[in-house]
Design a protein around this motif. Structure first.
Motif, PDB file in Angstrom:
ATOM      1  N   HIS A  35      14.827  13.680 -52.420  1.00  0.00           N
ATOM      2  CA  HIS A  35      13.395  13.728 -52.721  1.00  0.00           C
ATOM      3  C   HIS A  35      13.097  13.114 -54.084  1.00  0.00           C
ATOM      4  N   ASP A  36      13.817  13.549 -55.117  1.00  0.00           N
ATOM      5  CA  ASP A  36      13.555  13.030 -56.463  1.00  0.00           C
ATOM      6  C   ASP A  36      13.807  11.535 -56.548  1.00  0.00           C
ATOM      7  N   GLY A  37      14.891  11.069 -55.967  1.00  0.00           N
ATOM      8  CA  GLY A  37      15.196   9.645 -55.995  1.00  0.00           C
ATOM      9  C   GLY A  37      14.127   8.819 -55.305  1.00  0.00           C
ATOM     10  N   ILE A  38      13.679   9.267 -54.154  1.00  0.00           N
ATOM     11  CA  ILE A  38      12.638   8.548 -53.410  1.00  0.00           C
ATOM     12  C   ILE A  38      11.332   8.548 -54.192  1.00  0.00           C
TER      13      ILE A  38
ATOM     14  N   VAL B  25      29.214  16.406 -47.572  1.00  0.00           N
ATOM     15  CA  VAL B  25      28.765  17.527 -46.742  1.00  0.00           C
ATOM     16  C   VAL B  25      27.242  17.564 -46.599  1.00  0.00           C
ATOM     17  N   PHE B  26      26.531  16.837 -47.456  1.00  0.00           N
ATOM     18  CA  PHE B  26      25.071  16.794 -47.390  1.00  0.00           C
ATOM     19  C   PHE B  26      24.538  15.525 -46.724  1.00  0.00           C
ATOM     20  N   ASN B  27      25.407  14.740 -46.102  1.00  0.00           N
ATOM     21  CA  ASN B  27      24.978  13.474 -45.520  1.00  0.00           C
ATOM     22  C   ASN B  27      23.927  13.650 -44.420  1.00  0.00           C
ATOM     23  N   ASN B  28      24.124  14.602 -43.510  1.00  0.00           N
ATOM     24  CA  ASN B  28      23.126  14.814 -42.447  1.00  0.00           C
ATOM     25  C   ASN B  28      21.785  15.244 -43.020  1.00  0.00           C
ATOM     26  N   THR B  29      21.810  16.095 -44.025  1.00  0.00           N
ATOM     27  CA  THR B  29      20.573  16.531 -44.677  1.00  0.00           C
ATOM     28  C   THR B  29      19.888  15.361 -45.372  1.00  0.00           C
ATOM     29  N   ALA B  30      20.662  14.524 -46.038  1.00  0.00           N
ATOM     30  CA  ALA B  30      20.097  13.363 -46.729  1.00  0.00           C
ATOM     31  C   ALA B  30      19.457  12.402 -45.735  1.00  0.00           C
ATOM     32  N   LYS B  31      20.118  12.160 -44.616  1.00  0.00           N
ATOM     33  CA  LYS B  31      19.544  11.275 -43.599  1.00  0.00           C
ATOM     34  C   LYS B  31      18.240  11.842 -43.056  1.00  0.00           C
ATOM     35  N   ALA B  32      18.207  13.143 -42.816  1.00  0.00           N
ATOM     36  CA  ALA B  32      16.981  13.782 -42.331  1.00  0.00           C
ATOM     37  C   ALA B  32      15.866  13.661 -43.369  1.00  0.00           C
ATOM     38  N   MET B  33      16.188  13.862 -44.628  1.00  0.00           N
ATOM     39  CA  MET B  33      15.189  13.778 -45.705  1.00  0.00           C
ATOM     40  C   MET B  33      14.614  12.374 -45.821  1.00  0.00           C
ATOM     41  N   THR B  34      15.466  11.353 -45.737  1.00  0.00           N
ATOM     42  CA  THR B  34      14.944   9.988 -45.849  1.00  0.00           C
ATOM     43  C   THR B  34      14.018   9.660 -44.676  1.00  0.00           C
ATOM     44  N   ARG B  35      14.371  10.128 -43.477  1.00  0.00           N
ATOM     45  CA  ARG B  35      13.484   9.912 -42.324  1.00  0.00           C
ATOM     46  C   ARG B  35      12.177  10.663 -42.508  1.00  0.00           C
TER      47      ARG B  35
ATOM     48  N   GLY C 103       9.780   9.027 -44.731  1.00  0.00           N
ATOM     49  CA  GLY C 103       9.296   7.721 -44.301  1.00  0.00           C
ATOM     50  C   GLY C 103      10.101   6.535 -44.789  1.00  0.00           C
ATOM     51  N   VAL C 104      11.319   6.766 -45.264  1.00  0.00           N
ATOM     52  CA  VAL C 104      12.172   5.670 -45.731  1.00  0.00           C
ATOM     53  C   VAL C 104      13.572   5.806 -45.133  1.00  0.00           C
ATOM     54  N   PRO C 105      13.678   5.644 -43.819  1.00  0.00           N
ATOM     55  CA  PRO C 105      14.970   5.861 -43.158  1.00  0.00           C
ATOM     56  C   PRO C 105      16.073   4.918 -43.628  1.00  0.00           C
ATOM     57  N   ASP C 106      15.727   3.800 -44.244  1.00  0.00           N
ATOM     58  CA  ASP C 106      16.731   2.858 -44.732  1.00  0.00           C
ATOM     59  C   ASP C 106      17.081   3.067 -46.198  1.00  0.00           C
ATOM     60  N   TYR C 107      16.553   4.126 -46.807  1.00  0.00           N
ATOM     61  CA  TYR C 107      16.863   4.426 -48.214  1.00  0.00           C
ATOM     62  C   TYR C 107      18.369   4.640 -48.340  1.00  0.00           C
ATOM     63  N   GLU C 108      18.988   3.892 -49.216  1.00  0.00           N
ATOM     64  CA  GLU C 108      20.438   3.980 -49.369  1.00  0.00           C
ATOM     65  C   GLU C 108      20.806   4.830 -50.571  1.00  0.00           C
ATOM     66  N   TYR C 109      21.902   5.533 -50.434  1.00  0.00           N
ATOM     67  CA  TYR C 109      22.393   6.410 -51.485  1.00  0.00           C
ATOM     68  C   TYR C 109      23.911   6.361 -51.481  1.00  0.00           C
ATOM     69  N   ALA C 110      24.501   6.795 -52.580  1.00  0.00           N
ATOM     70  CA  ALA C 110      25.962   6.811 -52.697  1.00  0.00           C
ATOM     71  C   ALA C 110      26.483   8.175 -52.246  1.00  0.00           C
ATOM     72  N   VAL C 111      27.665   8.157 -51.626  1.00  0.00           N
ATOM     73  CA  VAL C 111      28.252   9.392 -51.104  1.00  0.00           C
ATOM     74  C   VAL C 111      29.633   9.613 -51.729  1.00  0.00           C
TER      75      VAL C 111
ATOM     76  N   VAL D  28      19.553  -3.587 -51.513  1.00  0.00           N
ATOM     77  CA  VAL D  28      19.222  -2.672 -50.426  1.00  0.00           C
ATOM     78  C   VAL D  28      17.710  -2.539 -50.342  1.00  0.00           C
ATOM     79  N   ALA D  29      17.226  -1.948 -49.249  1.00  0.00           N
ATOM     80  CA  ALA D  29      15.786  -1.765 -49.071  1.00  0.00           C
ATOM     81  C   ALA D  29      15.238  -0.823 -50.147  1.00  0.00           C
ATOM     82  N   ARG D  30      14.137  -1.180 -50.753  1.00  0.00           N
ATOM     83  CA  ARG D  30      13.521  -0.358 -51.782  1.00  0.00           C
ATOM     84  C   ARG D  30      12.364   0.430 -51.163  1.00  0.00           C
ATOM     85  N   VAL D  31      11.987   1.481 -51.816  1.00  0.00           N
ATOM     86  CA  VAL D  31      10.902   2.351 -51.366  1.00  0.00           C
ATOM     87  C   VAL D  31       9.567   1.788 -51.831  1.00  0.00           C
ATOM     88  N   GLU D  32       8.598   1.802 -50.954  1.00  0.00           N
ATOM     89  CA  GLU D  32       7.248   1.325 -51.335  1.00  0.00           C
ATOM     90  C   GLU D  32       6.257   2.437 -51.224  1.00  0.00           C
TER      91      GLU D  32
END
Length: 78
Positions: free
Chosen positions: A2-5, A21-31, A34-42, A74-78
């Protein structure tokens, strides 16, 4: 996530970092935000039990991903 977006929406380049361990949660949060392509480091989990040396090793291993994210290949947030 949330903060990063939200920071990206304010025009502040950000590289969010999570542990695997938070990858599924992170993917759900980005969707959800509204930014499903938001990339993050794991990083491997856990972090809290690492020594300073081990923590530095993890950070150094993530550096290429963080640099790539911050430099905009990578795709940026607008």
């Amino acid at each position: 996530m949330h903060d990063g977006i939200e920071m990206e929406r304010l025009g502040i380049p950000t590289a969010s970092i999570i542990t695997h361990v938070f990858n599924n949660t992170a993917k759900a949060m980005t969707r959800m935000m509204g930014v499903p392509d938001y990339e993050y480091a794991v990083a491997p989990h856990p972090l809290s039990s690492l020594s300073d040396y081990e923590c530095r090793q993890r950070a150094e291993a993530l550096l290429p991903d963080v640099e790539r994210i911050l430099l905009g290949s990578v795709a940026r947030v607008e």
